[in-house]
Design a protein around this motif. Sequence first.
Motif, PDB file in Angstrom:
ATOM      1  N   UNK A 277      18.505   4.768 -23.096  1.00  0.00           N
ATOM      2  CA  UNK A 277      16.920   4.304 -23.194  1.00  0.00           C
ATOM      3  C   UNK A 277      16.714   2.969 -22.893  1.00  0.00           C
ATOM      4  N   UNK A 278      17.326   2.574 -21.564  1.00  0.00           N
ATOM      5  CA  UNK A 278      17.240   1.175 -21.211  1.00  0.00           C
ATOM      6  C   UNK A 278      15.674   1.037 -20.761  1.00  0.00           C
ATOM      7  N   UNK A 279      14.949  -0.172 -21.132  1.00  0.00           N
ATOM      8  CA  UNK A 279      13.415  -0.289 -20.685  1.00  0.00           C
ATOM      9  C   UNK A 279      13.662  -1.696 -20.008  1.00  0.00           C
ATOM     10  N   UNK A 280      13.388  -1.981 -18.855  1.00  0.00           N
ATOM     11  CA  UNK A 280      13.292  -3.319 -18.322  1.00  0.00           C
ATOM     12  C   UNK A 280      11.973  -3.376 -17.710  1.00  0.00           C
ATOM     13  N   UNK A 281      11.440  -4.726 -17.899  1.00  0.00           N
ATOM     14  CA  UNK A 281      10.171  -5.197 -17.377  1.00  0.00           C
ATOM     15  C   UNK A 281      10.022  -5.510 -15.949  1.00  0.00           C
ATOM     16  N   UNK A 282      11.439  -5.830 -15.635  1.00  0.00           N
ATOM     17  CA  UNK A 282      11.485  -6.144 -14.121  1.00  0.00           C
ATOM     18  C   UNK A 282      11.485  -7.458 -13.991  1.00  0.00           C
ATOM     19  N   UNK A 283      11.550  -8.434 -15.124  1.00  0.00           N
ATOM     20  CA  UNK A 283      11.815  -9.883 -14.626  1.00  0.00           C
ATOM     21  C   UNK A 283      12.953 -10.271 -15.220  1.00  0.00           C
ATOM     22  N   UNK A 284      13.700  -9.557 -16.059  1.00  0.00           N
ATOM     23  CA  UNK A 284      15.067  -9.866 -16.607  1.00  0.00           C
ATOM     24  C   UNK A 284      16.032 -10.408 -15.466  1.00  0.00           C
ATOM     25  N   UNK A 285      17.023 -11.252 -16.003  1.00  0.00           N
ATOM     26  CA  UNK A 285      17.755 -12.006 -15.312  1.00  0.00           C
ATOM     27  C   UNK A 285      19.215 -11.049 -15.128  1.00  0.00           C
ATOM     28  N   UNK A 286      19.208 -10.191 -16.197  1.00  0.00           N
ATOM     29  CA  UNK A 286      20.469  -9.368 -16.162  1.00  0.00           C
ATOM     30  C   UNK A 286      20.088  -8.026 -17.152  1.00  0.00           C
ATOM     31  N   UNK A 287      20.959  -6.956 -16.796  1.00  0.00           N
ATOM     32  CA  UNK A 287      20.503  -5.643 -17.507  1.00  0.00           C
ATOM     33  C   UNK A 287      20.715  -5.702 -18.916  1.00  0.00           C
ATOM     34  N   UNK A 288      21.415  -6.601 -19.584  1.00  0.00           N
ATOM     35  CA  UNK A 288      21.746  -6.545 -20.776  1.00  0.00           C
ATOM     36  C   UNK A 288      20.602  -7.412 -21.494  1.00  0.00           C
ATOM     37  N   UNK A 289      19.778  -7.965 -20.720  1.00  0.00           N
ATOM     38  CA  UNK A 289      18.467  -8.556 -21.397  1.00  0.00           C
ATOM     39  C   UNK A 289      17.136  -7.488 -21.450  1.00  0.00           C
ATOM     40  N   UNK A 290      17.487  -6.376 -20.931  1.00  0.00           N
ATOM     41  CA  UNK A 290      16.406  -5.167 -21.183  1.00  0.00           C
ATOM     42  C   UNK A 290      16.683  -4.652 -22.425  1.00  0.00           C
ATOM     43  N   UNK A 291      15.589  -3.968 -23.050  1.00  0.00           N
ATOM     44  CA  UNK A 291      15.558  -3.242 -24.177  1.00  0.00           C
ATOM     45  C   UNK A 291      16.221  -1.956 -24.017  1.00  0.00           C
ATOM     46  N   UNK A 292      17.033  -1.633 -25.022  1.00  0.00           N
ATOM     47  CA  UNK A 292      17.714  -0.318 -25.107  1.00  0.00           C
ATOM     48  C   UNK A 292      18.290  -0.137 -26.506  1.00  0.00           C
ATOM     49  N   UNK A 293      18.759   1.055 -26.798  1.00  0.00           N
ATOM     50  CA  UNK A 293      19.638   1.423 -27.922  1.00  0.00           C
ATOM     51  C   UNK A 293      20.623   0.633 -28.137  1.00  0.00           C
ATOM     52  N   UNK A 294      21.241   0.530 -29.300  1.00  0.00           N
ATOM     53  CA  UNK A 294      22.190  -0.334 -29.651  1.00  0.00           C
ATOM     54  C   UNK A 294      23.331   0.336 -28.851  1.00  0.00           C
TER      55      UNK A 294
END
Length: 1670
Positions: free
Chosen positions: A895-912
């Motif tokens: 359930x990774x949710x990115x806004x598109x402006x993050x610098x890395x994938x780990x900064x996107x919202x996701x489940x633990x």
Amino acid sequence: MNMGFPGCLLLPDGHPFGRSSAAYAGAGNTKVPILLAWFWVSMTGFPMADSGISEVAQLRLVNGPSRCAGRVEVLHNEQWGTVCDDTWDLTEARVVCRQLGCGTALSAPRESRFGQGPDRIWLDEVNCTGTEAALSECKARPWGEHNCNHVEDASVVCSESVIPDPGPLQLVNGPNRCAGRVEVLHNHQWGTVCDDGWDLTDAGVVCRQLGCGTALSAPGRAQFGQGSGPIWLAEVNCAGSEAALSECRTKSWGDHNCHHRADASVVCSDSDISEVAQLRLVNGPSRCAGRVEVLHNELWGTVCDDTWDLTEARVVCRQLGCGTALSAPGRAQFGRGSDRIWLDDVQCKGTETGLSECRARPWGDNNCHHGEDAGVVCTDSGISEVTQLRLVNGSSRCAGRVEVFHNKKWGTVCNDSWDLQDAGVVCRQLGCGTALSAPAGAHFGQGSDHIWLDNVSCTGTEAALSQCRTRPWGDSNCTHEEDASVVCSDSAIAEQAPVRLVNGPSRCAGRVEVFHNQQWGTVCDDSWDITDAGVVCRQLGCGTALSAPGGSRFGQGTDRIWLNEVNCTGTEAALSECKARPWGEHNCNHVEDASVVCSDSGISEEAQLRLVNGPSRCAGRVEVLHNQRWGTVCDDSWDITDAGVVCRELGCGMALSAPGGARFGRGSDHIWLDDVNCAGTEAAFTECRARPWGDNNCNHGEDAGAVCSESGISEVAQLRLVNGSSHCAGRVEVFHNKKWGTVCDDSWDLQDAGVVCRQLGCGTALSAPAGAHFGQGSEHIWLANVNCTGSEVALSDCRAQPWGDSNCTHGEDAGVECSDSGISEVAQLRLVNGPSRCAGRVEVLHNELWGTVCDDSWDLTEARVVCRQLGCGTALSAPGRARFGQGSDRIWLDDVHCTGTEGSLTKCRAQPWGDNNCNHGEDAGVVCSDSGISEVAQVRLVNGSSRCAGRVEVFHNKKWGTVCDGGWDLQDAGIVCRQLGCGTALSAPAGAHFGQGSDHIWLDNVTCTGTEVALSDCRARSWGDSNCTHGEDAGVECSDSGISEVAQLRLVNSSSHCAGRVEVLHDQQWGTVCDDSWDITDAGVVCRQLGCGTALSAPGRAQFGRGSDRIWLDDVHCTGTEAALSDCRSRPWGDNNCNHGEDAGVVCSDSGISEVAQLRLVNGPSRCAGRVEVLHNQQWGTVCDDSWDLTEARVVCRQLACGMALSAPGGARFGQGSDRIWLDDVHCTGTEGSLTECRARPWGDNNCNHGEDAGVVCSDSAIPEQTPLRLVNGPSNCSGRVEVFHNQLWGTVCDDNWDLTEARVVCRQLGCGTALSAPGRAQFGRGSDRIWLDDVHCTGTEAALSDCRSRPWGDNNCHHGEDASAVCSGSGVSEVASLRLVNGPSRCAGRVEVLHNQQWGTVCDDGWGLFEAEVVCRQLGCGTALSAPHGAHFGQGSDRMWLDEVQCTGAEAALTECKAKPWGEHGCNPGEDASVVCSDQGQLRLRLTSGPSSCSGRVEVLINDTWGAVCDAGWGLPEAGVVCKQLGCGTALSAPGVAQFGHGAGDVWLEGVSCLGQESLITECQLSRLGPGLCGRGSEASVVCAGQAGPGLFCSVLLGLGALMVLICGALLCWRRRRDRAAGNPLGHVHLEELGAPGTPARPQGVANPEPPEEPHSEMTWLVREDAVL
């Protein structure tokens, strides 16, 4: 001033008539002058000791045509002398021209070009750098020391020399002065130039010298007739940079072996000669392709194709303005001509302007027939030769087996003699870039059809492969195993992966390693050379090879040695294509590992130079290699010039700084160089002057450094990132008030971080961490609430709170991570199991264990973050369902949710981490744009005419299958075309249009939104789930398919190929289409097929005439998505129930015809201007002008494709109509596509008559309305007094009611932009002819001023003091909104006011000087600053004082860029308002008053509509001469002061006027002060000009008698003074009292006093009175 008179006739020191500034010594011991005697001297032009030459300049140009060209003379020891021409060149000339204010230097003639000087030779061996302000600042021998004679006198010609006649050069016998036979003047006689060696370079010098633009051609053979005088020059050889033809190398004057039949000529670009009309291309598809025909003896004829090739074709295309030549077909390719064959054996050099300038047999002399007629195809012809060639069986259209189309069949090319040159022609023809390789041996598979070409031999310049030399078509001795291939640079073939360079300073230099059998290995250096290295560099995209070092130069490898005895030809695309021993077979060890240094490596093999210990290869300590050892450079005399050579040599851009003092750390080896002194032009650092190698007096604390522009360091920015792993990541710190400080993270985001990264040259922003991510700072917090738009150049440009204003702590310090930081957020992320590191299954590293990502909610947004983080470009697709195979380890993210402006994938919202409900069948994948994967490979179009048209097939489970046409439409087809790189979709045919497939039907019910990257991204049923048969296979035709159905369709019987009767070709016969059910949809298919835009209308009933052949189609029914009309449903061919009265027609948008509107403009000069008429109920009618304005006119002009609306005249301007009035009260918004879409009354409902018929004038109407209007007496043709032409006479316009609306009409009519101002009161001078217009009233929509309402011509109640003017935006006058000069004589002089917070305010004069004034003048476009007056010189302002302590460097573009106190903060009072006087004030109006004629009297200038006098301080003959010249009164006879012609009634406006005498206008002189009340009354300057001497002898007699009287009076005055002195009354007070001199008792009341009160202590006033008594 001593003129040889007795002592009593001498003027006192400091007299205003002289140039001395000494104060008067006092009245008691001063000799009494005879003023009238001095006037006699002035009036008769008696020579004075003071010449009027400015001592300031100490420089002049003499004996030339103007003050800006001539022999250089300098003033030294009060004597003029010349300059020797030793080392004299353009650099010294530039200093002279700049010093004299004469523009730039055109030439620096030597050898007494302007005659020999008679006096001293003051200077020799002058050596200027070019930056000096005066010649005397240049290095030279001591004054008077030289080894020259006057034959070597130096000269200068400046750009403002205004040499009206180029002197010794002319073009004669041509249509104008810019074309003709070249003649030069020598020994007072004109002569010609021989055409030996005469070319376009020589002609260019002639054109430039004559001011005639550039050279079009350099014809010889006496093209403009034979001369009759001497032949002066032969074998002229110009470099092209000469200012005059006489400076070119040539034989001696008169030395030649020519006759006048070889006279040289020139045609310049300003000659207006057009040779185009004598040439045409006929019988082709357009005017830019066809049979070549030339006009001779008023008869057109053809050109024979003997020796005809691309060179001659280029001349034809250039002459016709048709671009470049594509091909030069012979053999009557465009049909045989029927008239004369005019030219044969044509041979062009390629530089000719016209074909007639090329060498050829005489006109009509040939051995040809019309079967050999030459043709040309130009790039602007619309013909694409590309379609006859293709590359097949490769990964893209730009790589594959070469196939050519001949006799309606495709065939291959044999690889005999096939090489990179031939491949280059193929790539260029296909628009695929350059050739990477030319593989042979059926590299892309064997063909199966004809082998069309063999032994192809291209020169490389051909436009198409068919133009190369080959065997005849089909003649070959090859098999398909020898099929030739090509790989072009645009092929997207990524062969780079299996090669790398390691252990070097960059990826473009190091040990060569290749990848084989899943293992990297080295290459042995046996036979390794620069050719092999070149292949590696090209494969890696690293430029060219600099060197190919062997002997493990970059260290020994440890793995396999894969290749040995590599032998490349240099044309290969990859190292693996070169010949070599089999993989792994060698007799080497790792000591022999091969290496490569490429041009993009940053290593300079030539320079033996490097920058070390810096943040990048372009910044650091300078080290040089000498004797196989690196060493440093001492910083003695080290500066930016030396650093510039280093940066240029290393390919690092320009030098930003040249730090010394071991800024980048101390070196430990030798100090090789000291006292380095570079001129800046050296190609290598070792070319600079320096001490011998190793000779120095330095230590390593003095090691020199360099920072280059491409170093990533921003010296300018005062910005840094600290506490990070590199200079591109860390805590943000800015430098302010000489201290570093941090930035608060309030509102800090990726946009702000992006500005930081760009400013530092660190790439893009990866992240914008907050919360003191890189540690807390300890100094100031300088910035808070930073808000960048993202377009700023520097962080300081972004909006933020004032410096130091924040409510933050260092726990909120902002940070940045840039893409060039070397931080590997990348290391925590990878793409695996794909073809490259930029495509594959997504895996993330957590707890030191790699794991996958679940595809729940995975889409292109998340994929973009991945691609950006990995530096892999943009995301192409985000495949799920384990597209790149299932992982075997943990599933880390779901359930990774990115806004598109993050610098890395780990900064996107996701489940633990590790929390998911997925299995590995849902592993997410990513394909990035830098993956080298062509998603194209997973979809293809088969069974069509090219790879861009055919049956759609997709690849799944390692098998190709079809797509069902259920729901298939143009949107779905568009995705396929975009995915394949085939342009846009033309059609989406269904029903197995391209044949039935035989394998799986993979997809059904495909539904695309149109934004997908690949077809597999569209919604569809599950793979293989369909209810279709292969009879429903979907197809696609893309715009790049090369399908040309156009030939089978045409529109005839109209003025354009995009409008007419529709005809189709069937069974080799043209026929018509019946209009049954014919509509706009069908017409749209026709227009698209013909490339004619969109359909405007689909007329039936044989609107374009009846056809006479078959009626081929009836009941045509198109859906609108078809690529060709033949794809539409219709009855069978020839089956119809129609006659030719029902022939269908089409009008397309590119036809130039507007059918849509059923609209026309009639009774005007063209179809784009006239009375508006609309067609309704089959009848034309007019439009009423009620509420008719420019908005409605715009709709009409746009609908008719007539450009913009110029005016919307009403009142039946184009005559009254006679039919119905169809429309009234028309109201358009301006966005309508046709007039009928605008709101209006119902058709025919109106309350108008035909006297109110509306009209329109559009910009494409070609109405020459502009000629009867001009702006005069201004700085340009777009600013000045308005004058109109009527009854063959120019006249002015009265300013009654004149405002910006009228001025706008004037500016638009003249093409001068918009109106800036509409000045009245004769601001640009009074006119002298008729006043034609008064009470002009424009609405602003008129096309011409004459369209506005006004009184009848010549009816006015005005005088020329009310002449109207206009200043337009195209005038070059800058009305910069935020700055103005007020209360002065013009917009370029006055009190400085700036606009801030919507309010004008003044500037305080604290620190105000010429630097600040210079910025103001430049910002306003007012030239240079003359003065910067203080003390409210132009009056006190009444509003705010906005600026104080302004400090400019002089280089700013606007005053607001200068340093100053904050807005409104000052310690000044209104009496300190700053002012400026600029050089471009415009022409001050002058007059001479109170004199005997208009050419003598008191000088007055017009300021603010008031006449004022000129102060006589410093006034002399040079100034008087300029006044006389400006007034057209000849030369100046005298320059009297002290109100010689009486006192003026106004103020004294000008003071300190200083002229050289050569100026044409008084404003060109130096004006030290400008403003009222500067000199006292009695100090007014006057002028007596020679122009007043009309009566001739009578005037001379009067002057003689006057002179005699002056001498007598002078003698009497001397005698009287001696008598008074002898009587003890030296000053003669008795007589002075009688005259009412100062100090005498006042007159009794009632006694008349005709003179105004005298100033006390004015000796000159007393003298005038005493002279009056005499």
